[in-house]
Design a protein around this motif. Sequence first.
Motif, PDB file in Angstrom:
ATOM      1  N   ALA A 273       0.830  -1.209   0.000  1.00  0.00           N
ATOM      2  CA  ALA A 273       0.000   0.000   0.000  1.00  0.00           C
ATOM      3  C   ALA A 273       0.863   1.257   0.000  1.00  0.00           C
ATOM      4  CB  ALA A 273      -0.931  -0.007   1.204  1.00  0.00           C
ATOM      5  N   MET A 274       1.944   1.255   0.769  1.00  0.00           N
ATOM      6  CA  MET A 274       2.804   2.433   0.813  1.00  0.00           C
ATOM      7  C   MET A 274       3.526   2.643  -0.518  1.00  0.00           C
ATOM      8  SD  MET A 274       2.013   3.697   3.598  1.00  0.00           S
ATOM      9  CE  MET A 274       3.122   5.097   3.446  1.00  0.00           C
ATOM     10  N   GLU A 275       3.858   1.562  -1.198  1.00  0.00           N
ATOM     11  CA  GLU A 275       4.437   1.701  -2.539  1.00  0.00           C
ATOM     12  C   GLU A 275       3.435   2.357  -3.478  1.00  0.00           C
ATOM     13  OE1 GLU A 275       5.588  -2.199  -3.709  1.00  0.00           O
ATOM     14  OE2 GLU A 275       7.344  -2.270  -2.377  1.00  0.00           O
ATOM     15  N   ARG A 276       2.153   1.991  -3.300  1.00  0.00           N
ATOM     16  CA  ARG A 276       1.116   2.587  -4.136  1.00  0.00           C
ATOM     17  C   ARG A 276       0.931   4.068  -3.799  1.00  0.00           C
ATOM     18  NH1 ARG A 276      -0.872   2.230  -9.136  1.00  0.00           N
ATOM     19  NH2 ARG A 276      -2.979   3.097  -9.235  1.00  0.00           N
ATOM     20  N   VAL A 277       1.090   4.428  -2.538  1.00  0.00           N
ATOM     21  CA  VAL A 277       1.015   5.837  -2.147  1.00  0.00           C
ATOM     22  C   VAL A 277       2.061   6.641  -2.915  1.00  0.00           C
ATOM     23  CG1 VAL A 277       1.378   7.474  -0.263  1.00  0.00           C
ATOM     24  CG2 VAL A 277       0.044   5.398   0.141  1.00  0.00           C
ATOM     25  N   GLU A 278       3.277   6.101  -3.001  1.00  0.00           N
ATOM     26  CA  GLU A 278       4.340   6.793  -3.734  1.00  0.00           C
ATOM     27  C   GLU A 278       4.026   6.865  -5.222  1.00  0.00           C
ATOM     28  OE1 GLU A 278       8.138   5.133  -2.912  1.00  0.00           O
ATOM     29  OE2 GLU A 278       7.984   5.401  -0.732  1.00  0.00           O
ATOM     30  N   GLU A 279       3.495   5.770  -5.774  1.00  0.00           N
ATOM     31  CA  GLU A 279       3.182   5.740  -7.203  1.00  0.00           C
ATOM     32  C   GLU A 279       2.103   6.755  -7.570  1.00  0.00           C
ATOM     33  OE1 GLU A 279       2.000   1.766  -7.971  1.00  0.00           O
ATOM     34  OE2 GLU A 279       4.013   0.914  -7.703  1.00  0.00           O
ATOM     35  N   THR A 280       1.183   7.004  -6.645  1.00  0.00           N
ATOM     36  CA  THR A 280       0.057   7.901  -6.920  1.00  0.00           C
ATOM     37  C   THR A 280       0.297   9.306  -6.385  1.00  0.00           C
ATOM     38  OG1 THR A 280      -1.034   7.132  -4.896  1.00  0.00           O
ATOM     39  CG2 THR A 280      -1.616   6.016  -6.960  1.00  0.00           C
ATOM     40  N   ASP A 281       1.536   9.582  -5.970  1.00  0.00           N
ATOM     41  CA  ASP A 281       1.898  10.907  -5.468  1.00  0.00           C
ATOM     42  C   ASP A 281       1.027  11.321  -4.286  1.00  0.00           C
ATOM     43  OD1 ASP A 281       3.488  13.176  -5.418  1.00  0.00           O
ATOM     44  OD2 ASP A 281       2.189  14.287  -6.796  1.00  0.00           O
TER      45      ASP A 281
ATOM     46  N   ALA B  17      -2.480  -2.913  14.840  1.00  0.00           N
ATOM     47  CA  ALA B  17      -2.148  -4.337  14.781  1.00  0.00           C
ATOM     48  C   ALA B  17      -3.062  -5.089  13.820  1.00  0.00           C
ATOM     49  CB  ALA B  17      -2.232  -4.950  16.175  1.00  0.00           C
ATOM     50  N   LEU B  18      -4.279  -4.574  13.603  1.00  0.00           N
ATOM     51  CA  LEU B  18      -5.183  -5.226  12.652  1.00  0.00           C
ATOM     52  C   LEU B  18      -4.624  -5.201  11.235  1.00  0.00           C
ATOM     53  CD1 LEU B  18      -8.681  -3.929  13.860  1.00  0.00           C
ATOM     54  CD2 LEU B  18      -7.808  -6.267  14.005  1.00  0.00           C
ATOM     55  N   LEU B  19      -3.708  -4.279  10.972  1.00  0.00           N
ATOM     56  CA  LEU B  19      -3.135  -4.163   9.636  1.00  0.00           C
ATOM     57  C   LEU B  19      -1.921  -5.067   9.442  1.00  0.00           C
ATOM     58  CD1 LEU B  19      -3.348  -0.279   9.256  1.00  0.00           C
ATOM     59  CD2 LEU B  19      -4.983  -2.003   8.478  1.00  0.00           C
ATOM     60  N   ASP B  20      -1.579  -5.833  10.470  1.00  0.00           N
ATOM     61  CA  ASP B  20      -0.439  -6.739  10.355  1.00  0.00           C
ATOM     62  C   ASP B  20      -0.781  -7.979   9.538  1.00  0.00           C
ATOM     63  OD1 ASP B  20       1.062  -5.005  11.831  1.00  0.00           O
ATOM     64  OD2 ASP B  20       0.791  -6.073  13.728  1.00  0.00           O
ATOM     65  N   GLY B  21      -2.070  -8.181   9.268  1.00  0.00           N
ATOM     66  CA  GLY B  21      -2.482  -9.284   8.412  1.00  0.00           C
ATOM     67  C   GLY B  21      -3.116 -10.418   9.187  1.00  0.00           C
ATOM     68  N   PRO B  22      -3.646 -11.419   8.431  1.00  0.00           N
ATOM     69  CA  PRO B  22      -3.667 -11.462   6.959  1.00  0.00           C
ATOM     70  C   PRO B  22      -4.685 -10.485   6.380  1.00  0.00           C
ATOM     71  CG  PRO B  22      -4.886 -13.315   7.839  1.00  0.00           C
ATOM     72  CD  PRO B  22      -4.290 -12.607   9.020  1.00  0.00           C
ATOM     73  N   LEU B  23      -4.341  -9.902   5.241  1.00  0.00           N
ATOM     74  CA  LEU B  23      -5.183  -8.896   4.619  1.00  0.00           C
ATOM     75  C   LEU B  23      -5.460  -9.262   3.166  1.00  0.00           C
ATOM     76  CD1 LEU B  23      -3.208  -5.724   5.786  1.00  0.00           C
ATOM     77  CD2 LEU B  23      -5.235  -6.663   6.881  1.00  0.00           C
ATOM     78  N   LEU B  24      -6.606  -8.796   2.680  1.00  0.00           N
ATOM     79  CA  LEU B  24      -6.866  -8.771   1.247  1.00  0.00           C
ATOM     80  C   LEU B  24      -6.870  -7.311   0.820  1.00  0.00           C
ATOM     81  CD1 LEU B  24      -9.783 -11.335   0.693  1.00  0.00           C
ATOM     82  CD2 LEU B  24      -7.390 -11.600   0.017  1.00  0.00           C
ATOM     83  N   GLY B  25      -6.587  -7.074  -0.444  1.00  0.00           N
ATOM     84  CA  GLY B  25      -6.598  -5.697  -0.915  1.00  0.00           C
ATOM     85  C   GLY B  25      -6.680  -5.625  -2.417  1.00  0.00           C
ATOM     86  N   GLY B  26      -6.682  -4.406  -2.907  1.00  0.00           N
ATOM     87  CA  GLY B  26      -6.718  -4.177  -4.338  1.00  0.00           C
ATOM     88  C   GLY B  26      -6.840  -2.699  -4.648  1.00  0.00           C
ATOM     89  N   ILE B  27      -6.595  -2.367  -5.902  1.00  0.00           N
ATOM     90  CA  ILE B  27      -6.676  -0.986  -6.373  1.00  0.00           C
ATOM     91  C   ILE B  27      -8.075  -0.717  -6.909  1.00  0.00           C
ATOM     92  CG2 ILE B  27      -5.805   0.633  -8.109  1.00  0.00           C
ATOM     93  CD1 ILE B  27      -3.101  -0.800  -7.875  1.00  0.00           C
ATOM     94  N   ILE B  28      -8.608   0.434  -6.564  1.00  0.00           N
ATOM     95  CA  ILE B  28      -9.940   0.823  -7.023  1.00  0.00           C
ATOM     96  C   ILE B  28      -9.859   1.246  -8.485  1.00  0.00           C
ATOM     97  CG2 ILE B  28     -11.826   2.473  -6.713  1.00  0.00           C
ATOM     98  CD1 ILE B  28     -10.878   2.706  -3.754  1.00  0.00           C
TER      99      ILE B  28
ATOM    100  N   MET C 127      -5.731   2.424  -3.159  1.00  0.00           N
ATOM    101  CA  MET C 127      -5.700   1.027  -2.739  1.00  0.00           C
ATOM    102  C   MET C 127      -6.431   0.863  -1.416  1.00  0.00           C
ATOM    103  SD  MET C 127      -2.440  -1.535  -2.343  1.00  0.00           S
ATOM    104  CE  MET C 127      -2.728  -3.308  -2.266  1.00  0.00           C
ATOM    105  N   VAL C 128      -7.170  -0.235  -1.293  1.00  0.00           N
ATOM    106  CA  VAL C 128      -7.919  -0.540  -0.072  1.00  0.00           C
ATOM    107  C   VAL C 128      -7.440  -1.875   0.480  1.00  0.00           C
ATOM    108  CG1 VAL C 128     -10.196  -0.800   0.959  1.00  0.00           C
ATOM    109  CG2 VAL C 128      -9.931   0.598  -1.087  1.00  0.00           C
ATOM    110  N   LEU C 129      -7.224  -1.923   1.786  1.00  0.00           N
ATOM    111  CA  LEU C 129      -6.901  -3.163   2.488  1.00  0.00           C
ATOM    112  C   LEU C 129      -8.071  -3.515   3.393  1.00  0.00           C
ATOM    113  CD1 LEU C 129      -3.257  -2.315   3.634  1.00  0.00           C
ATOM    114  CD2 LEU C 129      -3.932  -3.623   1.608  1.00  0.00           C
TER     115      LEU C 129
ATOM    116  N   TYR D 220      -4.544   3.858   3.248  1.00  0.00           N
ATOM    117  CA  TYR D 220      -3.415   4.751   3.490  1.00  0.00           C
ATOM    118  C   TYR D 220      -3.507   5.899   2.491  1.00  0.00           C
ATOM    119  CZ  TYR D 220      -0.940   1.146   6.245  1.00  0.00           C
ATOM    120  OH  TYR D 220      -0.568   0.216   7.184  1.00  0.00           O
ATOM    121  N   SER D 221      -3.532   7.117   2.989  1.00  0.00           N
ATOM    122  CA  SER D 221      -3.536   8.305   2.132  1.00  0.00           C
ATOM    123  C   SER D 221      -4.692   8.274   1.128  1.00  0.00           C
ATOM    124  CB  SER D 221      -2.198   8.441   1.384  1.00  0.00           C
ATOM    125  OG  SER D 221      -1.994   9.755   0.939  1.00  0.00           O
ATOM    126  N   GLY D 222      -5.846   7.754   1.581  1.00  0.00           N
ATOM    127  CA  GLY D 222      -7.024   7.696   0.721  1.00  0.00           C
ATOM    128  C   GLY D 222      -8.279   8.031   1.499  1.00  0.00           C
TER     129      GLY D 222
END
Length: 210
Positions: A52-60, A183-194, A65-67, A80-82
């Motif tokens: 998700a943080m990599e996506r934050v950088e990619e999208t300036d 701690a809930l963000l430590d996983g396991p998580l599903l996610g994807g880009i909107i 992205m949602v987790l 994150y940042s959304g």
Amino acid sequence: MRKIMPADYAWENDWQEEIYTVTFVRGLDERETLRRFGVVDDDIHPADGEEAMERVEETDGCCDMVLVTRAGDWTIAFEYSGWEGTRPETLRELTRDGGEAVSVMRHDYAASHDFEHAVDGRIRTAFRPQTPQERWGTHPDALNEDMRELGLEPEPDEEYVSGSVPAALALASRVSGVLFTPALLDGPLLGGIITDAVPDDPREGDPLPL
């Protein structure tokens, strides 16, 4: 059951995340929550905060992205940042057919945090935590008692309430019965880009879409 208080979210004051949205969703599992956010099936995959943080950088800094994870009877969606989870159109989609959702956005740079509670396709109670006297929705006063207990006075003496995000998160937890922690963000998580977000409602005076 002990009532959740802002002190339960004291960690938030020292958290490094300056822009995020957490949305508590009742009645949908993780995959359906992602679908209604606008993530298509082929893009749903195991994910984590690093991606998700990599996506934050990619999208300036305007992340799409949602987790999601599960907590009791609720699905927790985190951005994150959304801020997709604060849109009335998205909340309507998340809660149609009898569902419920409550979202809190922290946005330090816009200086405009956000609280939204939606039930069965309608915004029930919404306000900006720093100005709790300005509320809207079908039942704008429904949470007033809890707001007072949490320091979000519905008619404050001061025009602007500072340090209001922990109180807004505590209010969301009172609605959902779920305490959010990093701690809930430590996983396991599903996610994807909107990629298939719910369209914006036409502005007043705009022609209706065909």
